[in-house]
Design a protein around this motif. Structure first.
Motif, PDB file in Angstrom:
ATOM      1  N   MET A   1       3.002 -11.964  25.367  1.00 12.79           N
ATOM      2  CA  MET A   1       3.368 -10.394  25.513  1.00 12.79           C
ATOM      3  C   MET A   1       3.971 -10.205  26.925  1.00 12.79           C
ATOM      4  O   MET A   1       3.479 -10.400  27.868  1.00 12.79           O
ATOM      5  CB  MET A   1       1.820  -9.613  25.594  1.00 12.79           C
ATOM      6  N   ALA A   2       4.981  -9.421  26.793  1.00 10.74           N
ATOM      7  CA  ALA A   2       6.125  -9.106  28.001  1.00 10.74           C
ATOM      8  C   ALA A   2       5.777  -7.753  28.508  1.00 10.74           C
ATOM      9  O   ALA A   2       5.190  -6.754  27.794  1.00 10.74           O
ATOM     10  CB  ALA A   2       7.428  -9.130  27.491  1.00 10.74           C
ATOM     11  N   ARG A   3       5.780  -7.546  29.733  1.00 11.43           N
ATOM     12  CA  ARG A   3       5.612  -6.257  30.401  1.00 11.43           C
ATOM     13  C   ARG A   3       7.012  -5.718  30.913  1.00 11.43           C
ATOM     14  O   ARG A   3       7.737  -6.596  31.358  1.00 11.43           O
ATOM     15  CB  ARG A   3       4.706  -6.341  31.743  1.00 11.43           C
ATOM     16  N   GLU A  24       4.044  -2.949  27.265  1.00 12.97           N
ATOM     17  CA  GLU A  24       3.513  -4.172  26.980  1.00 12.97           C
ATOM     18  C   GLU A  24       3.755  -4.378  25.625  1.00 12.97           C
ATOM     19  O   GLU A  24       3.113  -3.774  24.502  1.00 12.97           O
ATOM     20  CB  GLU A  24       2.010  -4.530  27.413  1.00 12.97           C
ATOM     21  N   ALA A  25       4.607  -5.349  25.142  1.00 16.25           N
ATOM     22  CA  ALA A  25       5.005  -5.875  23.836  1.00 16.25           C
ATOM     23  C   ALA A  25       5.718  -7.070  23.724  1.00 16.25           C
ATOM     24  O   ALA A  25       6.308  -7.291  24.588  1.00 16.25           O
ATOM     25  CB  ALA A  25       5.603  -4.506  23.376  1.00 16.25           C
ATOM     26  N   LEU A  68      11.061  -9.714  23.730  1.00 19.57           N
ATOM     27  CA  LEU A  68      11.232  -8.986  24.690  1.00 19.57           C
ATOM     28  C   LEU A  68      10.467  -9.988  26.291  1.00 19.57           C
ATOM     29  O   LEU A  68       9.579 -10.520  25.962  1.00 19.57           O
ATOM     30  CB  LEU A  68      10.393  -7.596  24.905  1.00 19.57           C
ATOM     31  N   ALA A  69      11.550  -9.950  27.248  1.00 16.97           N
ATOM     32  CA  ALA A  69      10.985 -11.030  28.287  1.00 16.97           C
ATOM     33  C   ALA A  69      10.332 -10.200  29.463  1.00 16.97           C
ATOM     34  O   ALA A  69      10.629  -8.916  29.293  1.00 16.97           O
ATOM     35  CB  ALA A  69      12.288 -11.463  28.885  1.00 16.97           C
ATOM     36  N   ASP A  70       9.402 -10.648  29.890  1.00 16.92           N
ATOM     37  CA  ASP A  70       8.837 -10.112  31.074  1.00 16.92           C
ATOM     38  C   ASP A  70       9.822  -9.359  32.134  1.00 16.92           C
ATOM     39  O   ASP A  70      10.731  -9.915  32.407  1.00 16.92           O
ATOM     40  CB  ASP A  70       7.634 -11.004  31.928  1.00 16.92           C
ATOM     41  N   GLY A  71       9.498  -8.240  32.329  1.00 13.95           N
ATOM     42  CA  GLY A  71      10.484  -7.555  33.437  1.00 13.95           C
ATOM     43  C   GLY A  71      11.822  -6.870  32.455  1.00 13.95           C
ATOM     44  O   GLY A  71      12.388  -6.090  33.073  1.00 13.95           O
TER      45      GLY A  71
END
Length: 83
Positions: A1-3, A24-25, A68-71
């Motif tokens: 899960m990316a933020r 967050e997804a 989706l990547a973190d950040g």
């Protein structure tokens, strides 16, 4: 899960009531389902919108395939007149 951050422009900003918010997804599809839950006017705008993920256009790719990547920064761009 990316933020990350989702940014709304023009009619999407009006419908969301904010210019941006954290998320967050894992995928763009999951993100869109999350942010439109219980927000009918935003859901209507999102259905007509195009998207940028970290500055790259999503185009016609299935939102389930956009990881989706973190950040990450996701931008919601409703259609607009002009040019």
């Amino acid at each position: 899960m990316a933020r990350g951050t989702i940014r709304y422009w023009a009619a999407a900003k009006d419908a969301a009531g904010v210019a941006e918010e954290p998320f967050e997804a894992a995928t763009l599809a999951e993100l869109m389902a999350d942010v439109t839950a219980g927000r009918d006017s935003l859901a209507q705008v999102v259905r007509r919108s195009s998207f940028l993920v970290d500055g790259d256009p999503v185009g016609r790719r299935a939102h389930e395939t956009i990881m989706l990547a973190d950040g990450a920064t996701v931008e919601v761009l409703p259609p607009f007149a002009g040019g």
